[in-house]
Design a protein around this motif. Structure first.
Motif, PDB file in Angstrom:
ATOM      1  N   LEU A  42       0.836  -1.204   0.000  1.00  0.00           N
ATOM      2  CA  LEU A  42       0.000   0.000   0.000  1.00  0.00           C
ATOM      3  C   LEU A  42       0.869   1.252   0.000  1.00  0.00           C
ATOM      4  CD1 LEU A  42      -2.721  -0.978   2.643  1.00  0.00           C
ATOM      5  CD2 LEU A  42      -2.931  -1.033   0.158  1.00  0.00           C
ATOM      6  N   ALA A  43       1.904   1.251   0.852  1.00  0.00           N
ATOM      7  CA  ALA A  43       2.793   2.416   0.931  1.00  0.00           C
ATOM      8  C   ALA A  43       3.475   2.666  -0.406  1.00  0.00           C
ATOM      9  CB  ALA A  43       3.835   2.189   2.029  1.00  0.00           C
ATOM     10  N   ASP A  44       3.958   1.607  -1.043  1.00  0.00           N
ATOM     11  CA  ASP A  44       4.635   1.759  -2.328  1.00  0.00           C
ATOM     12  C   ASP A  44       3.694   2.325  -3.393  1.00  0.00           C
ATOM     13  OD1 ASP A  44       6.722   0.621  -0.978  1.00  0.00           O
ATOM     14  OD2 ASP A  44       6.649  -1.305  -2.001  1.00  0.00           O
ATOM     15  N   ALA A  45       2.432   1.872  -3.369  1.00  0.00           N
ATOM     16  CA  ALA A  45       1.461   2.371  -4.341  1.00  0.00           C
ATOM     17  C   ALA A  45       1.123   3.836  -4.084  1.00  0.00           C
ATOM     18  CB  ALA A  45       0.190   1.524  -4.281  1.00  0.00           C
ATOM     19  N   ILE A  46       1.006   4.207  -2.813  1.00  0.00           N
ATOM     20  CA  ILE A  46       0.702   5.602  -2.457  1.00  0.00           C
ATOM     21  C   ILE A  46       1.816   6.538  -2.914  1.00  0.00           C
ATOM     22  CG2 ILE A  46       0.447   7.174  -0.484  1.00  0.00           C
ATOM     23  CD1 ILE A  46      -1.025   4.846   0.945  1.00  0.00           C
ATOM     24  N   LEU A  47       3.047   6.049  -2.869  1.00  0.00           N
ATOM     25  CA  LEU A  47       4.203   6.868  -3.241  1.00  0.00           C
ATOM     26  C   LEU A  47       4.483   6.857  -4.744  1.00  0.00           C
ATOM     27  CD1 LEU A  47       6.583   5.875  -0.307  1.00  0.00           C
ATOM     28  CD2 LEU A  47       5.504   8.105  -0.648  1.00  0.00           C
ATOM     29  N   CYS A  48       3.932   5.867  -5.442  1.00  0.00           N
ATOM     30  CA  CYS A  48       4.177   5.751  -6.885  1.00  0.00           C
ATOM     31  C   CYS A  48       3.677   6.990  -7.622  1.00  0.00           C
ATOM     32  CB  CYS A  48       3.485   4.494  -7.421  1.00  0.00           C
ATOM     33  SG  CYS A  48       3.651   4.249  -9.202  1.00  0.00           S
ATOM     34  N   GLU A  49       4.429   7.426  -8.615  1.00  0.00           N
ATOM     35  CA  GLU A  49       4.096   8.656  -9.357  1.00  0.00           C
ATOM     36  C   GLU A  49       3.070   8.417 -10.461  1.00  0.00           C
ATOM     37  OE1 GLU A  49       7.846   9.896 -10.830  1.00  0.00           O
ATOM     38  OE2 GLU A  49       8.712  10.278  -8.851  1.00  0.00           O
ATOM     39  N   LYS A  50       2.867   7.169 -10.860  1.00  0.00           N
ATOM     40  CA  LYS A  50       2.044   6.906 -12.036  1.00  0.00           C
ATOM     41  C   LYS A  50       0.781   6.100 -11.752  1.00  0.00           C
ATOM     42  CE  LYS A  50       5.938   6.989 -15.306  1.00  0.00           C
ATOM     43  NZ  LYS A  50       6.653   6.245 -16.362  1.00  0.00           N
ATOM     44  N   THR A  51       0.669   5.524 -10.599  1.00  0.00           N
ATOM     45  CA  THR A  51      -0.444   4.617 -10.351  1.00  0.00           C
ATOM     46  C   THR A  51      -1.772   5.349 -10.217  1.00  0.00           C
ATOM     47  OG1 THR A  51      -1.240   2.800  -8.968  1.00  0.00           O
ATOM     48  CG2 THR A  51      -0.217   4.635  -7.823  1.00  0.00           C
ATOM     49  N   SER A  52      -2.824   4.728 -10.727  1.00  0.00           N
ATOM     50  CA  SER A  52      -4.189   5.208 -10.511  1.00  0.00           C
ATOM     51  C   SER A  52      -4.932   4.247  -9.588  1.00  0.00           C
ATOM     52  CB  SER A  52      -4.944   5.311 -11.846  1.00  0.00           C
ATOM     53  OG  SER A  52      -4.984   4.045 -12.487  1.00  0.00           O
ATOM     54  N   GLU A  53      -4.230   3.156  -9.223  1.00  0.00           N
ATOM     55  CA  GLU A  53      -4.773   2.182  -8.298  1.00  0.00           C
ATOM     56  C   GLU A  53      -3.747   1.951  -7.190  1.00  0.00           C
ATOM     57  OE1 GLU A  53      -5.916  -1.379 -10.308  1.00  0.00           O
ATOM     58  OE2 GLU A  53      -7.636  -0.419 -11.246  1.00  0.00           O
ATOM     59  N   LEU A  54      -4.115   1.108  -6.218  1.00  0.00           N
ATOM     60  CA  LEU A  54      -3.188   0.805  -5.116  1.00  0.00           C
ATOM     61  C   LEU A  54      -2.205  -0.282  -5.533  1.00  0.00           C
ATOM     62  CD1 LEU A  54      -5.309   0.940  -1.833  1.00  0.00           C
ATOM     63  CD2 LEU A  54      -3.343   2.345  -2.448  1.00  0.00           C
ATOM     64  N   LEU A  55      -1.504   0.007  -6.610  1.00  0.00           N
ATOM     65  CA  LEU A  55      -0.517  -0.931  -7.122  1.00  0.00           C
ATOM     66  C   LEU A  55       0.607  -0.136  -7.775  1.00  0.00           C
ATOM     67  CD1 LEU A  55      -0.143  -4.026  -7.316  1.00  0.00           C
ATOM     68  CD2 LEU A  55      -1.060  -3.888  -9.634  1.00  0.00           C
ATOM     69  N   ALA A  56       1.822  -0.244  -7.238  1.00  0.00           N
ATOM     70  CA  ALA A  56       2.948   0.535  -7.757  1.00  0.00           C
ATOM     71  C   ALA A  56       3.310   0.072  -9.163  1.00  0.00           C
ATOM     72  CB  ALA A  56       4.147   0.378  -6.818  1.00  0.00           C
ATOM     73  N   CYS A  57       3.716   1.035 -10.000  1.00  0.00           N
ATOM     74  CA  CYS A  57       4.044   0.700 -11.391  1.00  0.00           C
ATOM     75  C   CYS A  57       5.377  -0.018 -11.517  1.00  0.00           C
ATOM     76  CB  CYS A  57       4.034   1.964 -12.245  1.00  0.00           C
ATOM     77  SG  CYS A  57       5.471   3.067 -11.971  1.00  0.00           S
ATOM     78  N   GLY A  58       6.291   0.238 -10.575  1.00  0.00           N
ATOM     79  CA  GLY A  58       7.598  -0.416 -10.602  1.00  0.00           C
ATOM     80  C   GLY A  58       8.582   0.202 -11.577  1.00  0.00           C
ATOM     81  N   GLN A  59       8.205   1.314 -12.227  1.00  0.00           N
ATOM     82  CA  GLN A  59       9.062   1.885 -13.261  1.00  0.00           C
ATOM     83  C   GLN A  59       9.438   3.345 -13.033  1.00  0.00           C
ATOM     84  OE1 GLN A  59       6.737   1.211 -16.787  1.00  0.00           O
ATOM     85  NE2 GLN A  59       7.283  -0.968 -16.912  1.00  0.00           N
ATOM     86  N   CYS A  60       8.655   4.055 -12.254  1.00  0.00           N
ATOM     87  CA  CYS A  60       8.923   5.485 -12.059  1.00  0.00           C
ATOM     88  C   CYS A  60      10.084   5.698 -11.094  1.00  0.00           C
ATOM     89  CB  CYS A  60       7.665   6.192 -11.546  1.00  0.00           C
ATOM     90  SG  CYS A  60       7.156   5.673  -9.886  1.00  0.00           S
ATOM     91  N   LYS A  61      10.497   6.955 -10.953  1.00  0.00           N
ATOM     92  CA  LYS A  61      11.607   7.295 -10.055  1.00  0.00           C
ATOM     93  C   LYS A  61      11.302   6.903  -8.622  1.00  0.00           C
ATOM     94  CE  LYS A  61      14.380  11.154  -8.301  1.00  0.00           C
ATOM     95  NZ  LYS A  61      14.570  12.622  -8.308  1.00  0.00           N
ATOM     96  N   SER A  62      10.073   7.152  -8.209  1.00  0.00           N
ATOM     97  CA  SER A  62       9.678   6.807  -6.847  1.00  0.00           C
ATOM     98  C   SER A  62       9.800   5.300  -6.610  1.00  0.00           C
ATOM     99  CB  SER A  62       8.235   7.257  -6.579  1.00  0.00           C
ATOM    100  OG  SER A  62       7.881   7.021  -5.240  1.00  0.00           O
ATOM    101  N   CYS A  63       9.356   4.512  -7.573  1.00  0.00           N
ATOM    102  CA  CYS A  63       9.444   3.052  -7.439  1.00  0.00           C
ATOM    103  C   CYS A  63      10.898   2.584  -7.424  1.00  0.00           C
ATOM    104  CB  CYS A  63       8.676   2.373  -8.574  1.00  0.00           C
ATOM    105  SG  CYS A  63       6.877   2.467  -8.371  1.00  0.00           S
ATOM    106  N   ALA A  64      11.755   3.270  -8.175  1.00  0.00           N
ATOM    107  CA  ALA A  64      13.178   2.936  -8.171  1.00  0.00           C
ATOM    108  C   ALA A  64      13.785   3.194  -6.788  1.00  0.00           C
ATOM    109  CB  ALA A  64      13.918   3.735  -9.236  1.00  0.00           C
ATOM    110  N   LEU A  65      13.397   4.303  -6.172  1.00  0.00           N
ATOM    111  CA  LEU A  65      13.876   4.617  -4.820  1.00  0.00           C
ATOM    112  C   LEU A  65      13.367   3.596  -3.808  1.00  0.00           C
ATOM    113  CD1 LEU A  65      13.377   8.496  -4.834  1.00  0.00           C
ATOM    114  CD2 LEU A  65      15.574   7.283  -4.765  1.00  0.00           C
ATOM    115  N   ILE A  66      12.118   3.174  -3.993  1.00  0.00           N
ATOM    116  CA  ILE A  66      11.544   2.162  -3.101  1.00  0.00           C
ATOM    117  C   ILE A  66      12.301   0.850  -3.244  1.00  0.00           C
ATOM    118  CG2 ILE A  66       9.510   0.710  -2.741  1.00  0.00           C
ATOM    119  CD1 ILE A  66       7.832   3.219  -3.486  1.00  0.00           C
TER     120      ILE A  66
END
Length: 299
Positions: A42-66
């Motif tokens: 949930l935390a990763d999805a909230i921080l994701c820059e591209k998600t429209s759902e509670l699921l991180a994209c895994g590709q944005c800068k935020s996901c890279a930092l995570i």
């Protein structure tokens, strides 16, 4: 995602997409059911820059930092000890109120919030009462009864639990391969991550020894093996208690004397309470008292 987490995730995702996602989420359930894994997701999805759902994209800068575990706007508060102190919780307040370094959301996870001291809980309550935009708190809790009602009432609560034993068994087989079918598996089927941890760390041998010690109580009250195991791994006292409780239920089913069963129940409650307060104190004598009461009840 672990299959039994999909239902609570779907419910949370629905509220997220509808713009009703609460700033404070409480994930409650047994230890080993996967609450921390869900909280992290949930935390990763909230921080994701591209998600429209509670699921991180895994590709944005935020996901890279995570992925690198260096995201400056994510904070995990947990404790390997018995308590989470007030200083740790006050630090979460400071973290929440500072600007987000990535310019988006900030998330704090308080894992096993039931470990908070009274002062720590009061400090967290202050943060909960003054929510900020784009700031989120995710609490996990093994026992909601140990949390102040004032904190529970200010959170959106989700109960995290296993819905299907067959589902868990299939998942364990996938994770562990042809794991041995232990006679105690059913006692912990609602805590699959605990089972997985025991197998992966080799601690399953200790669990087997504890189970055997309780199962052979009709023949002996030798406590030496249990004492040795609990001195080495005091965290297993609850598992031993689960095995003892299983024998007590078996005794009731077989028509054991109710008054003796009651004595055994009280001896178990006293043992666990005393061990939690002062681990290891008079362990041998306390176990001997418990084993004697249980053996008498089962005769």
């Amino acid at each position: 995602m672990m299959p039994w987490l999909e239902r609570p995730w779907q419910q949370l995702n629905t509220s997220f997409k509808a713009g009703r996602f609460h700033h404070a989420q409480l994930l409650a359930g047994l230890q080993g059911v996967g609450k921390l894994a869900l909280a992290q997701g949930l935390a990763d999805a909230i921080l994701c820059e591209k998600t429209s759902e509670l699921l991180a994209c895994g590709q944005c800068k935020s996901c890279a930092l995570i992925a690198a575990q260096t995201h400056p706007d994510k904070l995990l508060v947990s404790s390997e000890g018995a308590t989470i102190g007030v200083d740790e919780i006050r630090a979460t307040g400071d973290f929440i109120y500072h600007s987000a370094q990535q310019g988006g959301n900030k998330v704090v996870i308080v894992h096993q919030a039931n470990k908070m001291t009274h002062s720590a809980a009061n400090a967290l309550l202050k943060t909960l009462e003054e929510p900020n935009a784009k700031r989120f708190l995710i609490l996990t809790c093994d026992d909601v009864a140990q949390l102040p009602a004032t904190i529970v009432s200010r959170c959106a609560k989700s109960n995290i639990a296993v819905q299907s034993e067959q589902q868990v068994r299939a998942w364990l087989t996938q994770q562990l391969g042809d794991y041995a079918e232990q006679p105690w598996i059913n006692l912990f089927i609602s805590q699959p991550l605990k089972i997985k941890h025991w197998f992966e760390t080799g601690q399953v041998e200790q669990i087997n020894q504890l189970f055997h010690s309780i199962e052979t109580l009709n023949h002996t009250t030798d406590v030496s093996q249990c004492v040795e195991l609990l001195v080495k791994s005091p965290e297993l006292v609850n598992e031993m208690g689960r095995f003892v409780q299983g024998r007590i239920k078996q005794g009731l089913y077989n028509g054991a004397d109710f008054s003796k069963i009651t004595v055994a129940q009280q001896a178990l409650a006293d043992f666990i309470k005393d061990h939690q307060q002062i681990p290891g104190l008079n362990l041998q004598l306390a176990l001997l008292k418990l084993f004697t009461a249980l053996k008498q009840a089962l005769q």
